[in-house]
Structure formats: C-alpha cells, structure tokens
Design a protein around this motif. Structure first.
Motif, PDB file in Angstrom:
ATOM      1  N   VAL A  98      84.426 -50.320 -46.163  1.00 10.36           N
ATOM      2  CA  VAL A  98      84.152 -49.390 -44.908  1.00 10.36           C
ATOM      3  C   VAL A  98      83.415 -48.282 -44.805  1.00 10.36           C
ATOM      4  O   VAL A  98      82.571 -48.285 -43.737  1.00 10.36           O
ATOM      5  CB  VAL A  98      85.676 -48.962 -44.413  1.00 10.36           C
ATOM      6  N   LEU A 101      87.948 -51.243 -38.735  1.00 17.90           N
ATOM      7  CA  LEU A 101      86.764 -50.468 -38.465  1.00 17.90           C
ATOM      8  C   LEU A 101      85.619 -51.255 -38.566  1.00 17.90           C
ATOM      9  O   LEU A 101      84.564 -50.606 -37.956  1.00 17.90           O
ATOM     10  CB  LEU A 101      86.776 -49.891 -40.183  1.00 17.90           C
ATOM     11  N   THR A 150      92.548 -46.324 -41.628  1.00 14.56           N
ATOM     12  CA  THR A 150      93.157 -47.709 -41.612  1.00 14.56           C
ATOM     13  C   THR A 150      93.788 -47.534 -43.187  1.00 14.56           C
ATOM     14  O   THR A 150      94.229 -48.591 -43.675  1.00 14.56           O
ATOM     15  CB  THR A 150      92.080 -48.807 -41.911  1.00 14.56           C
ATOM     16  N   GLU A 183      89.679 -53.380 -42.934  1.00 16.96           N
ATOM     17  CA  GLU A 183      88.360 -53.679 -42.932  1.00 16.96           C
ATOM     18  C   GLU A 183      88.059 -54.295 -41.483  1.00 16.96           C
ATOM     19  O   GLU A 183      86.891 -53.990 -40.811  1.00 16.96           O
ATOM     20  CB  GLU A 183      87.886 -54.287 -43.992  1.00 16.96           C
ATOM     21  N   TYR A 206      79.790 -49.786 -43.561  1.00 23.91           N
ATOM     22  CA  TYR A 206      79.710 -49.923 -41.910  1.00 23.91           C
ATOM     23  C   TYR A 206      78.908 -48.809 -41.419  1.00 23.91           C
ATOM     24  O   TYR A 206      78.089 -48.823 -40.613  1.00 23.91           O
ATOM     25  CB  TYR A 206      80.942 -50.030 -41.159  1.00 23.91           C
ATOM     26  N   THR A 243      86.703 -42.057 -45.554  1.00 26.85           N
ATOM     27  CA  THR A 243      87.385 -43.221 -45.970  1.00 26.85           C
ATOM     28  C   THR A 243      87.324 -43.296 -47.524  1.00 26.85           C
ATOM     29  O   THR A 243      86.414 -42.575 -48.117  1.00 26.85           O
ATOM     30  CB  THR A 243      86.634 -44.459 -45.380  1.00 26.85           C
TER      31      THR A 243
END
Ligand SMILES: Nc1ncnc2c1ncn2[C@@H]1O[C@H](COP(=O)(O)OP(=O)(O)OP(=O)(O)O)[C@@H](O)[C@H]1O
Ligand SMILES: [Mg+2]
Length: 230
Positions: A202, A179, A167, A176, A205, A197
């Motif tokens: 992110v 993801l 991203t 965000e 997660y 990342t």
C-alpha cells in the motif's frame, strides 16, 4: 504547490509524548504514506494535520491559512468542504443505507436530496458497490462496507483525503485493491492523500513515505517499502 505545511508539531497526552517536532509539506496531488511502528505517532500526526486535534506547539497551514489556531467552527467547515476522512473501521451510520450514508456529507454542505442521492450512487458505482446501495451496513461484507465508507469520504471531492489504516480490517488482497483504486482516483483528480499504513504494498502506491519513530521523523528514512525489500 504546497497544500499543507506543518512546522515543529509537538503533542503529548498528559505525560505521554506523541509528537516531538514534526515538519511536513504536502503538495497538491501528492500521495504521502505515513508509516512506523505502533505508538510512533502516526494517528496523532494525521489528526493534527486534519485539524481534528490541536498540537501543543507548532503550526499547521492549509492552502496558505493557519489551521491549528482556527476556531472549531472554521475547522469543521473546512473539514466538510475540503477534507475527506477514512478510518480503519468505516464508521457508517448503521440505521442508514449505503446510499444514504454516502449522501450525508453532501446534505451537510447544503445540497438537495435528489442531487445528493444521484451523486452518492455515482460514487458507489465508482467504488464497485452500486449493488449494495439500498442495503444497511449490517447487511454488507466488511469489504463492501469499507468501499461505501470510501465513497462517503470522496463524495464531496475533497482536496485532501486523510486515511488511517483504511484497509486494516480487510484481508490483504482486498485492502491492496481498494487502496489501488483510491490512488488512481486521487491521481485523476489531483487530490492529495495522507495515508497511514503498515502495508508496504500500500505504501508503494504513494509518491513518498514519511517514517515515524517515537514521535519524530526517522532520519534514516528507511521506509517499509525499502525494509520489505531487504
Ligand atoms: N487518547 C490518548 N490518550 C493517551 N495517550 C495516547 C492517546 N492517543 C495516543 N496516545 C499515545 O501517544 C503515542 C502515539 O500514539 P498514536 O496513536 O499517534 O500512534 P500510532 O503510530 O498511530 O500507533 P498505531 O500504529 O498503534 O495506531 C502513543 O504512545 C500512545 O500511547
Ligand atoms: Mg494509529
């Protein structure tokens, strides 16, 4: 169950060292964030794990099979059937529509045209971009294109998704959100994810964060999630 096991990975580009002996275990269904400064070896590690790049030393095992020394034909067959890859810029084929782009990996594994298109449309809908199915990449927004690229990476229902700053080209919120969607699809399907990342949200997660520093795993393990909180 351990799906990917890497031991002692070493890689240099000529005289530039990139990886200094990385050990890593990725469990089935696990989402692993790989973070660290620019040049720390994140992309190199991801390429070695996905069988795209051969390490100079060390071993990569996938599902009990040695991957790094397998033939190019074996590795590319495995990538098509078991792995999905997603990069910063989606790299859609510009002459093909969204639906055709997403159907492509299925056609390459021998599925029929009709069936491939149906499945592609289902995945475009899951990613929230059914409305651009017949658009060319040049006619889409950056966010729509990246959602199409994500649908293409997931359409074969891979066991592992490798994503390198997927991203990075989107604004923070769009990135965000995408993801978050990928993470929930991964949880539903017990898909493993290796996610490079820079974004602490992110990385949040993920189940676990691996921090690289100069080609090694940062022993402090002080990941971006924690650093962001300090
Ligand atoms: N194709 C290449 N040729 C020469 N050196 C390379 C090549 N790719 C990477 N390197 C070098 O290897 C080291 C690790 O690079 P890598 O791309 O893995 O880092 P990264 O953590 O992904 O960085 P970034 O966050 O900027 O994407 C760096 O010193 C880089 O300059
Ligand atoms: Mg990189």
């Amino acid at each position: 169950m351990t799906l990917i096991q890497a031991r002692g990975l070493v890689k240099a580009y000529g005289r530039t060292p990139a990886l200094h002996g990385i050990d890593l275990d990725l469990a089935e269904g696990e989402i692993l964030a790989v973070t660290g400064p620019s040049g720390s070896g994140k992309s190199t590690l991801l390429h070695c794990l996905a069988g795209i790049l051969a390490p100079d030393a060390g071993e990569v095992h996938y599902d009990g099979r040695r991957l790094d020394t397998a033939s190019e034909a074996t590795r590319s067959r495995l990538r098509r059937s078991d792995f999905g890859v997603l990069f910063q810029f989606g790299m859609l084929v510009s002459e093909l529509t969204a639906a055709e782009n997403v159907a492509l990996p299925l056609l390459l594994t021998g599925a029929g045209r009709e069936e491939s298109r149906e499945t592609a449309l289902t995945w475009l809908a899951r990613l929230g971009v059914a409305d651009v199915a017949d658009a060319l990449p040049g006619q889409m927004s950056g966010g729509q294109a990246q959602r199409c690229a994500t649908a293409r990476a997931l359409v074969t229902e891979p066991r592992v998704l490798f994503a390198d700053e997927p991203t990075g080209a989107l604004d923070t919120l769009a990135g965000e959100e995408l993801l978050g969607l990928v993470a929930s699809l991964a949880r539903e399907r017990r898909m493993s994810v290796v996610l490079v990342t820079h974004n602490p949200v992110v990385a949040g997660y993920a189940d676990r964060e691996l921090v690289l520093l100069n080609g090694s795993v940062d022993p402090t393990g002080l990941g971006s999630t924690l650093r962001g909180a300090l």
